[in-house]
Scaffold this motif. Structure first.
Motif, short mmCIF file in Angstrom:
data_model
loop_
_atom_site.label_atom_id
_atom_site.label_comp_id
_atom_site.label_asym_id
_atom_site.label_seq_id
_atom_site.Cartn_x
_atom_site.Cartn_y
_atom_site.Cartn_z
N PHE A 91 -52.28 8.92 -2.38
CA PHE A 91 -51.61 10.04 -2.89
C PHE A 91 -50.76 9.53 -4.04
CE2 PHE A 91 -52.39 10.43 1.50
CZ PHE A 91 -53.00 11.74 1.95
N ARG A 92 -50.80 10.48 -5.12
CA ARG A 92 -50.02 10.31 -6.16
C ARG A 92 -48.65 11.25 -6.29
NH1 ARG A 92 -53.29 9.37 -9.85
NH2 ARG A 92 -53.36 7.26 -10.24
N PHE A 93 -47.84 10.84 -6.20
CA PHE A 93 -46.48 11.87 -6.39
C PHE A 93 -45.75 11.59 -7.55
CE2 PHE A 93 -47.30 10.68 -1.90
CZ PHE A 93 -47.30 11.87 -1.22
N ASP A 94 -45.83 12.39 -8.52
CA ASP A 94 -45.36 12.39 -10.01
C ASP A 94 -43.82 12.71 -10.12
OD1 ASP A 94 -47.61 11.51 -10.92
OD2 ASP A 94 -48.15 13.14 -12.05
N THR A 95 -43.38 13.77 -9.32
CA THR A 95 -41.99 13.93 -9.49
C THR A 95 -40.99 13.18 -8.85
OG1 THR A 95 -41.74 15.87 -7.82
CG2 THR A 95 -42.58 16.47 -10.28
N ILE A 96 -39.72 12.96 -9.11
CA ILE A 96 -38.74 12.50 -8.44
C ILE A 96 -38.66 13.13 -7.03
CG2 ILE A 96 -36.20 11.70 -8.35
CD1 ILE A 96 -37.94 10.14 -10.52
N ARG A 97 -38.50 14.10 -7.04
CA ARG A 97 -38.30 14.88 -5.76
C ARG A 97 -39.47 14.81 -4.64
NH1 ARG A 97 -37.40 21.56 -4.80
NH2 ARG A 97 -37.19 21.26 -2.63
N ALA A 98 -40.73 14.65 -5.42
CA ALA A 98 -41.83 14.50 -4.44
C ALA A 98 -41.72 12.93 -4.09
CB ALA A 98 -43.24 14.60 -5.30
N ARG A 99 -41.29 12.03 -4.89
CA ARG A 99 -41.43 10.59 -4.47
C ARG A 99 -40.26 10.33 -3.61
NH1 ARG A 99 -41.30 7.84 -10.53
NH2 ARG A 99 -42.71 9.39 -11.52
N VAL A 100 -39.14 11.05 -3.49
CA VAL A 100 -38.32 10.68 -2.52
C VAL A 100 -38.78 11.38 -1.10
CG1 VAL A 100 -35.92 11.57 -1.70
CG2 VAL A 100 -36.20 11.06 -4.21
N TRP A 101 -39.49 12.31 -1.11
CA TRP A 101 -40.05 13.09 0.01
C TRP A 101 -40.99 12.11 0.60
CZ3 TRP A 101 -45.10 14.06 1.39
CH2 TRP A 101 -45.18 14.73 2.64
N ALA A 102 -41.97 11.50 -0.25
CA ALA A 102 -42.95 10.40 0.16
C ALA A 102 -42.32 9.25 0.85
CB ALA A 102 -43.88 10.26 -0.81
N PHE A 103 -41.26 8.85 0.08
CA PHE A 103 -40.57 7.58 0.64
C PHE A 103 -39.98 7.96 2.22
CE2 PHE A 103 -36.28 5.15 1.51
CZ PHE A 103 -37.19 3.70 1.29
N ALA A 104 -39.64 9.28 2.54
CA ALA A 104 -38.84 9.53 3.47
C ALA A 104 -40.00 9.64 4.79
CB ALA A 104 -38.19 10.89 3.87
N GLN A 105 -41.06 10.00 4.31
CA GLN A 105 -42.40 10.15 5.24
C GLN A 105 -42.72 8.72 5.83
OE1 GLN A 105 -44.25 12.88 6.17
NE2 GLN A 105 -42.47 13.68 5.75
#
Length: 250
Positions: A26-40
């Motif tokens: 999965f590729r997450f482009d926005t900062i918000r999405a990246r923070v969400w992915a890290f938390a996952q």
């Protein structure tokens, strides 16, 4: 709606009751999405603990198409399923996969059946050989726990290997991911056939020299190597299905 494509024809596949491995990136482009992915990396564990027909899984992050670099936009889920139908249905419909796709700008899943396995991952051998090597694209996965005392030597070698595989015209798809940054590393690559994979692995170059150094220096505390037959794909990466190169050639 995502479509599961056969590796040779691009058509929808049949399914069978043999162990199937999936790698979803999965590729997450926005900062918000990246923070969400890290938390996952922590929160998504509960989803998999509750999946009775998933025998092994790993949540991986900080991956990149260059093995020696980290890309905070890329995360991956590797999972082992009881059968192909469960793999297809769960990666399409399960809440965790739908949630990750909703936050990602792009996702891609490969469906795999093991043809060769040696070594251990987290103290076990998670993949069961269920298929024989056959014409068509093959995938190679390596996973290693690097000894802390060998980290500097390993990472000095990694950029050179990454450059060589990155310029190899035979590689259909490649990704480097990790469970624990720096210490636990996974490389995954897809090749059009066994011959192209063997030529890269055996020729004298950075990869062959690194393999010899690993064996001589006992760099890894644990390692696993697996080879798979690629049975299907779903989604896109960089705007297309990387396996379309193979389908167009046959």
């Amino acid at each position: 709606m995502s479509i599961l494509r056969d590796t040779r024809s691009g058509k929808s596949t049949g399914v069978s009751a043999i162990q199937t491995v999936t790698l979803s990136v999965f590729r997450f482009d926005t900062i918000r999405a990246r923070v969400w992915a890290f938390a996952q990396m922590g929160f998504a564990r509960l989803d998999f603990h509750l999946m009775k027909r998933c025998s092994f899984w790993k949540l991986c992050g900080s991956g990149g198409e260059r093995f020696a670099t980290a890309d905070p936009r890329i995360y991956a889920i590797l999972a082992v399923w009881d059968d192909a139908e469960t793999a297809r249905r769960t990666t399409e419909d399960a809440r965790i996969y739908r949630r990750w796709r909703r936050h990602a700008v792009e996702d891609y899943t490969l469906f795999l059946q093991a043809t060769q396995v040696r070594g251990h991952w987290s103290g076990r051998t998670p993949f069961r050989v269920t298929d024989k090597a056959a014409p068509g694209p093959l995938a190679a996965l390596t996973r290693a726990t690097i000894r802390p005392s060998r980290l500097a030597k390993f990472w000095r070698r990694a950029p050179e290997i990454s450059d060589v595989i990155g310029t190899n015209p035979d590689v259909l798809f490649k990704i480097g991911i990790g469970e624990v940054p720096v210490l636990h590393q996974i490389t995954f690559s897809v090749w059009p056939d066994a011959g192209s994979m063997a030529r890269f692995a055996r020729r004298d170059g950075p990869h062959a020299r690194a393999v010899r150094a690993v064996r001589a220096g006992d760099w890894f505390r644990e390692e696993l190597y697996a080879r798979f037959r690629v049975t299907g794909s779903r989604g896109t990466w960089a705007g297309s299905d990387p396996l379309s190169q193979y389908r167009d050639a046959v």
